[in-house]
Design an enzyme around this catalytic site. Structure first.
Site, PDB file in Angstrom:
ATOM      1  N   HIS A  58       9.104  -1.830   7.782  1.00 60.18           N
ATOM      2  CA  HIS A  58       9.814  -0.566   7.567  1.00 60.18           C
ATOM      3  C   HIS A  58      11.150  -0.584   8.293  1.00 60.18           C
ATOM      4  O   HIS A  58      11.245  -1.109   9.412  1.00 60.18           O
ATOM      5  CB  HIS A  58       8.975   0.601   8.091  1.00 60.18           C
ATOM      6  CG  HIS A  58       7.680   0.773   7.356  1.00 60.18           C
ATOM      7  ND1 HIS A  58       7.614   1.353   6.120  1.00 60.18           N
ATOM      8  CD2 HIS A  58       6.411   0.420   7.686  1.00 60.18           C
ATOM      9  CE1 HIS A  58       6.343   1.362   5.708  1.00 60.18           C
ATOM     10  NE2 HIS A  58       5.602   0.795   6.643  1.00 60.18           N
ATOM     11  N   ARG A 328      -6.960   1.453   8.838  1.00 63.07           N
ATOM     12  CA  ARG A 328      -5.952   1.597   9.885  1.00 63.07           C
ATOM     13  C   ARG A 328      -6.572   2.265  11.108  1.00 63.07           C
ATOM     14  O   ARG A 328      -7.425   3.134  10.981  1.00 63.07           O
ATOM     15  CB  ARG A 328      -4.804   2.490   9.392  1.00 63.07           C
ATOM     16  CG  ARG A 328      -3.994   1.866   8.297  1.00 63.07           C
ATOM     17  CD  ARG A 328      -3.267   2.953   7.519  1.00 63.07           C
ATOM     18  NE  ARG A 328      -3.918   3.142   6.227  1.00 63.07           N
ATOM     19  CZ  ARG A 328      -3.594   4.094   5.359  1.00 63.07           C
ATOM     20  NH1 ARG A 328      -2.663   4.967   5.631  1.00 63.07           N
ATOM     21  NH2 ARG A 328      -4.225   4.177   4.214  1.00 63.07           N
TER      22      ARG A 328
END
Lengths: 479, 409
Positions: A58, A328
């Site tokens: 990102h 996650r």
């Protein structure tokens, strides 16, 4: 379990967990004169969230300014392109867009832009719908505006982790797979780490155990009031045939909501198209991620398809080659927790998105906490680079000729879909932290990762695994 | 090089034999595996060769007949040879343990066969570990490696390999709980349903599918199955759990045309194979296609017959250039109740056999070949089914169009 306790020699640092964070920490520590051991519970490194995420570096515009996530994402994203060269793993700077379909929500795009300035992210701009359609004609109709971040990249997360691990091993870090930590005690400034019938002793510990990181940390908690907690969140994905690799060029995000960055569509570093993830809290009674946790579900997959239809039109879903899910490790603070709750015990807790992007920076931060304690000197014979396994199919004709002349096993193509040769497979097995099973070969070579999903090549791989490691057919097909 | 044939299965071998029989000097078959024969080598059941050799052979025997004949005729075999590239000028790039090489061929015959549709293509949710195999992979495991991957087996899809494997796994001592087929009909041959399921008491559940897969650690523990409605949507209220350790998928075959695409060969969206003329030539000059890479056949014998035609045509092309007239060619289309017809184009004034499949099961069927409203030929069949390829011979005369349809009473 056997009663005989095998006690290992002493280590300066034991890293618990062989995901991207653990492997990057091993890499960062390997430049020092330290005895380092990494313990992984699964039958290969990179078996947790590292092998099942979006594979995005990102740009770093969307983290809340001032958080650890904002700081480490920006630092990690800056490090990755250079690391990809140094350690030879696939990374493509493809840029990302956040899509806004509603004029009323354009303020969120502006807010993200403001964050990018505060987080110090270069090359971010707000673009018009026309500009966005020009770049990505398959964006769904009715776009209002978009945020374009040119530095966003895609990587192969497991190949990055394997690259870190191989380089760390070359520089002396030891790796043990299938070694599940079952208890930790602290005594006289030393830690005792128990794994089945083995005991390992170390001056310092790094907890990079992903979804099990709270479980690992809590061994040293005084009582239950001191317990940390991880909230496991499942995300499900589709992966499309590389015949559709030009469907999108950029990573296309939706406006983030409370549960995360939403459903994205992106090209992968390996040339497929990835679509996902949804986000579901999964109830968690056990301390290790199970097959049940990483299953895909009808509702989850349907959710992903429904949401991606907001972003793009004409998704070639009939070209799907596999679906998968990852878990996650979210922390209640919604930020990374990198600290030293007990002297010498260093935590990397709650490494959910953007954990991959931040991983090299997290590793440096963990390393700093360790070196502050141990004051190690740097290795004189440190090897800074690592060479990837050949991508035979991508080589020129002359390069292929040269390789086959050198080793005729390069002339034996084992995997037809991804053009992987016998020499590549053997390389994957013989390397440091080498492959010990079919899936581990897949992550290192892409054999079985193509459109036939191993239908043809898995049998040939079985022969090679038997020759190289003496494994039984039974063993190969049951792990 | 005069003629290069890509793939040493029944299609490639048969095409090579026929090309040699036409007196062509220079015929070479490139095969990626260590042995010629392709998938026939793992098909140790009988039922091959009834049409070509007038006797019942196993797959390896059928392959060996072709291999022996090809060697006798002087066909050059190149094993362990993987073609990595093919262009529109018939430049073939390949690698083998002898090196990488490029050869310009006067004609190329595509005979790469097909691959199996995977679980990913079906998007069945659930457990993602071991115990799930495509039927052909399981067949290779059992027959080539002597390894039986499970003891309690569920089979999804009733393609021929799935049916064959139902019997094979039973013979190996596994319990085959049932075959579940999404459609209201089987996609396999009737004879396989009788000989592989009925004779072994294995139930075939039509209009059913696997809705979820369940497993623990690395092992499959079971599947959920459910009936489907007329739109083939599962009726989840009737989901049922079946404990098993193995799931075999026999849910379709996909022609392997990745190389063909590189050469610019146009493919049919229905069959996944090349769009071909009556001589099996593709849109790319001098490139021909036959066997399962063209469209999936039920019988190896039919593959051989088709490949013979490709062999003849390729030799003719090498000697005389193309005979295909682009201006006079007649499009062949699939009419009512027909899934596809091969070839896609025919020429005027030729005797040609059209191969086609129905898109459902039809009893008391009337097959018609029409040129517009003009009926050229009709045939009656007691039953037609998608699992059995149909054939009709016509003379194209001065037809302008050609549509094959199935009408029912």
């Amino acid at each position: 379990m056997s009663n005989v306790l095998e006690v290992s020699e002493n280590y300066d640092t034991i890293i618990i967990g062989g995901g991207i964070v653990g492997c990057a920490a091993a890499w960062a520590l390997s430049q020092y004169n330290l005895r380092v051991l990494l313990l992984e519970s699964n039958n290969d490194i990179t078996c947790g969230a590292t092998k099942a995420n979006s594979g995005i570096v990102h740009a770093g515009y969307d983290c809340v300014p001032g958080t650890l996530k904002a700081k480490l994402n920006a630092e990690g994203a800056k490090m990755f392109p250079m690391l990809a060269k140094q350690l030879d793993f696939p990374l493509k700077v493809n840029g990302s867009m956040v899509l806004c379909f509603d004029k009323a929500e354009h303020s969120h795009i502006e807010e993200l832009y403001d964050r990018s300035v505060k987080n110090g992210i270069p090359e971010v701009e707000i673009i018009s719908a026309e500009q966005a359609y020009q770049l990505e004609p398959n964006i769904a109709d009715g776009l209002y505006s978009a945020l374009l971040a040119k530095t966003a990249a895609v990587i192969s997360p497991w190949e990055a982790a394997i690259a870190f691990a191989e380089n760390a091993a070359t520089n002396g870090v030891q790796f043990l797979i299938e070694t599940k930590v079952t208890n930790i005690t602290a005594d006289n400034g030393l830690f005792e780490v128990f794994a089945d019938n083995q005991k390992f002793i170390a001056k310092t510990l790094i907890n990079a155990a992903g979804t099990s990181s709270a479980y690992i940390r809590n061994f040293l908690a005084k009582d239950k009031s001191d317990y940390e907690e991880i909230i496991p969140q499942r995300g499900q994905y589709f992966l499309l045939d590389n015949a559709h690799k030009n469907f999108v060029k950029h990573t296309l995000f939706q406006l983030p909501d409370n549960s995360g960055k939403g459903v994205l569509v992106a090209p992968t570093a390996d040339g497929n198209i990835i679509v996902g993830p949804n986000s579901e809290n999964i109830s968690k009674e056990v301390d290790f991620t199970t097959a049940e946790d990483v299953k895909t579900t009808k509702a989850g997959l349907a959710d992903v398809l429904e949401k991606i239809a907001i972003s793009v039109k004409g998704l070639p879903i009939n070209g799907n080659i596999t679906t998968f899910a990852g878990v996650r490790a979210k922390h209640s603070s919604k930020d990374f927790v990198i600290d030293e709750p007990f002297p010498g015990f260093v935590n990397a807790l709650g490494i959910d998105s953007p954990g991959l992007s931040a991983a090299p920076a997290i590793a440096l931060m963990l390393t700093k906490l360790i070196t502050k304690k141990l004051h190690p000197t740097k290795k004189a014979d440190y090897v800074a680079t690592r060479r990837a396994i050949q991508r035979f199919g991508e080589l020129s004709f002359a390069e292929k000729q040269a390789l086959i002349a050198e080793n005729l096993k390069y002339g034996h193509v084992v995997c037809r879909c991804e053009t992987v040769t016998e020499a590549d497979i053997i390389d994957a097995i013989r390397r440091p932290v080498g492959a010990r099973n079919l899936d581990a070969i897949k992550r290192r070579t892409r054999s079985q990762a193509g459109r036939c999903q191993g239908g043809f090549c898995s049998l040939k791989l079985t022969d090679i695994l038997q020759n190289e490691l003496g494994l039984s057919e039974e063993k190969i097909w049951s792990c | 090089m005069e003629l290069l044939i890509i793939g040493g299965g029944p299609a490639g071998l048969s095409a090579a034999i026929k090309a040699k029989e036409q007196g062509l000097a220079d015929v070479c078959v490139l095969e990626r595996n260590s042995h010629m024969g392709g998938i026939l080598n793992q098909c140790i059941h009988h039922g091959f060769g009834l049409h070509i050799f007038d006797e019942e052979l196993t797959g390896p025997e059928y392959a060996q007949r072709l291999i022996d004949r090809a060697l006798q005729l002087g066909v050059k075999f190149m094993n362990n040879t993987m073609v990595t590239d093919l262009d529109e000028n018939r430049l073939v790039t390949y690698v083998s343990p002898n090196g990488a090489a490029q050869v310009q061929a006067n004609a190329v015959i595509l005979g790469m066969g097909c691959r199996e549709r995977t679980r990913g293509a079906l998007r069945i949710p659930g457990f993602r570990g071991r115990g799930i195999f495509s039927a052909g992979t399981a067949q290779a495991l059992v027959n080539m490696r002597g390894y039986v991957p499970g003891k309690r087996v569920v089979i999804l899809g009733s393609g021929d390999i799935g049916l064959i494997m139902a019997r094979r796994m039973s013979l190996e001592g596994a319990e085959v709980i049932g075959v579940f087929e999404l459609n209201s009909f089987s996609s396999g041959l009737k004879r396989n349903i009788v000989q592989c399921l009925d004779d072994y008491g294995i139930p075939l559940h039509l209009s059913h599918t696997v809705t979820r897969i369940v497993g623990e650690n690395y092992n499959l523990t079971g599947v959920y199955v459910a009936p489907v409605d007329e739109t083939r949507t599962p009726i989840y209220a009737q989901e049922e759990f079946i404990p098993c350790d193995t799931l075999l998928l026999s849910v379709g075959l996909i022609p392997e045309n990745e190389l063909s695409k590189k050469a610019g060969v146009q493919l049919s969206s229905v069959t996944g194979g090349a769009i071909v003329n009556s001589d099996l030539s593709t849109n790319v000059n001098g490139i021909f296609s036959c066997g399962n890479v063209l469209h999936v056949h039920d019988l190896a014998d039919d593959v051989t017959l088709e490949a013979y035609r490709a062999g003849v045509a390729a030799v003719d092309f090498i000697r005389n250039g193309t005979k295909i007239s682009q201006t006079n060619k007649i499009a062949v289309t699939a009419g009512k109740n027909v899934c596809y017809v091969s070839p896609n184009f025919v020429q005027p004034n030729e005797e040609i056999e059209l191969l086609f499949r129905s898109d459902g099961v039809f009893r008391k069927a009337k097959i018609t070949v029409k040129d517009g409203e003009n009926v050229i030929k009709t045939l009656k069949r007691r039953v037609v089914a998608p699992g059995e390829m149909e054939k009709v011979k016509i003379n194209t005369g001065n037809m302008k169009g050609c549509t094959v349809a199935i009408e029912t009473e």
